[in-house]
Scaffold this motif. Structure first.
Motif, PDB file in Angstrom:
ATOM      1  N   LEU A  37       0.820  -1.209   0.000  1.00  0.00           N
ATOM      2  CA  LEU A  37       0.000   0.000   0.000  1.00  0.00           C
ATOM      3  C   LEU A  37       0.854   1.259   0.000  1.00  0.00           C
ATOM      4  O   LEU A  37       1.967   1.274   0.528  1.00  0.00           O
ATOM      5  N   ALA A  38       0.288   2.316  -0.574  1.00  0.00           N
ATOM      6  CA  ALA A  38       0.979   3.609  -0.572  1.00  0.00           C
ATOM      7  C   ALA A  38      -0.014   4.742  -0.432  1.00  0.00           C
ATOM      8  O   ALA A  38      -1.199   4.608  -0.758  1.00  0.00           O
ATOM      9  N   LEU A  39       0.506   5.845   0.059  1.00  0.00           N
ATOM     10  CA  LEU A  39      -0.237   7.102   0.148  1.00  0.00           C
ATOM     11  C   LEU A  39       0.688   8.199  -0.380  1.00  0.00           C
ATOM     12  O   LEU A  39       1.491   8.764   0.375  1.00  0.00           O
ATOM     13  N   PRO A  40       0.632   8.447  -1.707  1.00  0.00           N
ATOM     14  CA  PRO A  40       1.501   9.496  -2.265  1.00  0.00           C
ATOM     15  C   PRO A  40       1.021  10.865  -1.788  1.00  0.00           C
ATOM     16  O   PRO A  40      -0.180  11.098  -1.689  1.00  0.00           O
ATOM     17  N   PHE A  41       1.968  11.752  -1.508  1.00  0.00           N
ATOM     18  CA  PHE A  41       1.592  13.095  -1.064  1.00  0.00           C
ATOM     19  C   PHE A  41       1.444  14.049  -2.247  1.00  0.00           C
ATOM     20  O   PHE A  41       0.907  15.135  -2.099  1.00  0.00           O
ATOM     21  N   GLY A  42       1.964  13.653  -3.409  1.00  0.00           N
ATOM     22  CA  GLY A  42       1.825  14.471  -4.609  1.00  0.00           C
ATOM     23  C   GLY A  42       1.046  13.702  -5.660  1.00  0.00           C
ATOM     24  O   GLY A  42       0.350  12.733  -5.349  1.00  0.00           O
ATOM     25  N   ALA A  43       1.202  14.114  -6.907  1.00  0.00           N
ATOM     26  CA  ALA A  43       0.421  13.502  -7.984  1.00  0.00           C
ATOM     27  C   ALA A  43       1.056  12.210  -8.498  1.00  0.00           C
ATOM     28  O   ALA A  43       0.367  11.357  -9.055  1.00  0.00           O
ATOM     29  N   ALA A  44       2.390  12.059  -8.293  1.00  0.00           N
ATOM     30  CA  ALA A  44       3.086  10.926  -8.907  1.00  0.00           C
ATOM     31  C   ALA A  44       2.734   9.608  -8.212  1.00  0.00           C
ATOM     32  O   ALA A  44       2.677   9.535  -6.985  1.00  0.00           O
ATOM     33  N   GLU A  45       2.500   8.583  -9.022  1.00  0.00           N
ATOM     34  CA  GLU A  45       2.194   7.264  -8.476  1.00  0.00           C
ATOM     35  C   GLU A  45       3.470   6.488  -8.185  1.00  0.00           C
ATOM     36  O   GLU A  45       4.455   6.640  -8.918  1.00  0.00           O
ATOM     37  N   PRO A  46       3.464   5.661  -7.144  1.00  0.00           N
ATOM     38  CA  PRO A  46       4.636   4.819  -6.888  1.00  0.00           C
ATOM     39  C   PRO A  46       4.720   3.688  -7.909  1.00  0.00           C
ATOM     40  O   PRO A  46       3.739   2.983  -8.136  1.00  0.00           O
ATOM     41  N   VAL A  47       5.890   3.525  -8.502  1.00  0.00           N
ATOM     42  CA  VAL A  47       6.075   2.521  -9.549  1.00  0.00           C
ATOM     43  C   VAL A  47       7.327   1.719  -9.246  1.00  0.00           C
ATOM     44  O   VAL A  47       8.429   2.279  -9.184  1.00  0.00           O
ATOM     45  N   GLY A  48       7.150   0.408  -9.030  1.00  0.00           N
ATOM     46  CA  GLY A  48       8.303  -0.460  -8.847  1.00  0.00           C
ATOM     47  C   GLY A  48       8.248  -1.183  -7.515  1.00  0.00           C
ATOM     48  O   GLY A  48       7.248  -1.160  -6.804  1.00  0.00           O
ATOM     49  N   GLU A  49       9.366  -1.812  -7.206  1.00  0.00           N
ATOM     50  CA  GLU A  49       9.457  -2.594  -5.965  1.00  0.00           C
ATOM     51  C   GLU A  49       9.728  -1.659  -4.787  1.00  0.00           C
ATOM     52  O   GLU A  49      10.580  -0.772  -4.872  1.00  0.00           O
ATOM     53  N   MET A  50       9.002  -1.869  -3.700  1.00  0.00           N
ATOM     54  CA  MET A  50       9.217  -1.114  -2.459  1.00  0.00           C
ATOM     55  C   MET A  50      10.399  -1.763  -1.727  1.00  0.00           C
ATOM     56  O   MET A  50      10.309  -2.923  -1.321  1.00  0.00           O
ATOM     57  N   ILE A  51      11.501  -1.006  -1.627  1.00  0.00           N
ATOM     58  CA  ILE A  51      12.703  -1.580  -1.023  1.00  0.00           C
ATOM     59  C   ILE A  51      12.819  -1.135   0.439  1.00  0.00           C
ATOM     60  O   ILE A  51      13.004   0.051   0.728  1.00  0.00           O
ATOM     61  N   HIS A  52      12.705  -2.122   1.341  1.00  0.00           N
ATOM     62  CA  HIS A  52      12.804  -1.849   2.781  1.00  0.00           C
ATOM     63  C   HIS A  52      14.266  -1.701   3.191  1.00  0.00           C
ATOM     64  O   HIS A  52      15.163  -2.227   2.536  1.00  0.00           O
ATOM     65  N   HIS A  53      14.479  -1.069   4.332  1.00  0.00           N
ATOM     66  CA  HIS A  53      15.819  -1.045   4.939  1.00  0.00           C
ATOM     67  C   HIS A  53      16.250  -2.495   5.226  1.00  0.00           C
ATOM     68  O   HIS A  53      15.407  -3.345   5.582  1.00  0.00           O
TER      69      HIS A  53
END
Ligand SMILES: CC(C)(COP(=O)(O)OP(=O)(O)OC[C@H]1O[C@@H](n2cnc3c(N)ncnc32)[C@H](O)[C@@H]1OP(=O)(O)O)[C@@H](O)C(=O)NCCC(=O)NCCS
Length: 166
Positions: free
Chosen positions: A141-157
């Motif tokens: 899940l994501a909540l972008p703060f701007g208009a751009a959508e998240p694209v790709g793998e979410m890389i954790h620490h």
């Protein structure tokens, strides 16, 4: 209830709250408190918020920097934990509200892996091209703060131990 930043003497109580909260969760791995400790040891918690009442820690939220695809600047929320006797009394929502208020100032958006039934209320949703290898798409899940959508793998620490490319 007070929402505030972690201070050094909170560390054992945070560990207890995270362990207690996750014990009841079917998908818990039992390593969530260790993740918080590793993030702390690495200086990687961009937020470590505690909910305090009558001097006791009753909830905790960690955030760390994450990359999505080629893009740095995402704030990854997790673990979020509320001590079982204080569930369903707004503690998790208060921690999340403060986390989002702060992350808005520094991040492109917030991301997490979690139950959409809970996180939807804060504005989190799935995105067709946002992934975490090995995770069902409905919990990424994501909540972008701007208009751009998240694209790709979410890389954790690396403290999450997911064996992703850092
Ligand atoms: C999930 C958790 C953080 C929620 O914290 P909380 O303080 O109990 O939540 P809140 O009181 O702020 O709940 C707000 C709303 O979410 C709902 N809710 C709470 N937990 C929920 C869940 N697991 N699934 C769906 N909805 C949930 C509540 O019913 C409430 O709804 P309402 O506003 O319509 O009454 C807490 O229950 C917890 O620690 N759970 C175990 C650990 C966990 O699941 N962590 C998240 C994944 S890392």
């Amino acid at each position: 209830m007070l929402i505030r930043d972690e201070i050094p003497s909170d560390a054992p109580a945070i560990g207890r709250v995270v362990t207690e909260a996750m014990r009841l969760l079917p998908q818990a791995t039992g390593t969530e408190a260790a993740i918080v400790e590793r993030l702390r040891a690495a200086g990687a918690m961009t937020l470590s918020l505690v909910a305090e009442e009558d001097g006791a820690v009753i909830g905790h939220l960690a955030a760390s920097d994450a990359r999505v695809g080629e893009e740095d600047g995402w704030g990854l929320i997790g673990p979020l934990a509320v001590t079982p006797p204080r569930r369903l009394q707004g503690v998790g929502s208060a921690l999340m509200a403060e986390a989002l208020r702060r992350l808005r100032k520094t991040c492109r958006g917030a991301v997490l892996v979690g139950d959409p039934g809970y996180y939807r209320r804060f504005g989190f949703r799935t995105f067709p091209r946002l992934t975490v290898e090995g995770c069902p798409p409905e919990v990424v899940l994501a909540l972008p703060f701007g208009a751009a959508e998240p694209v790709g793998e979410m890389i954790h620490h690396p403290a999450f131990g997911l064996d992703q490319e850092a």
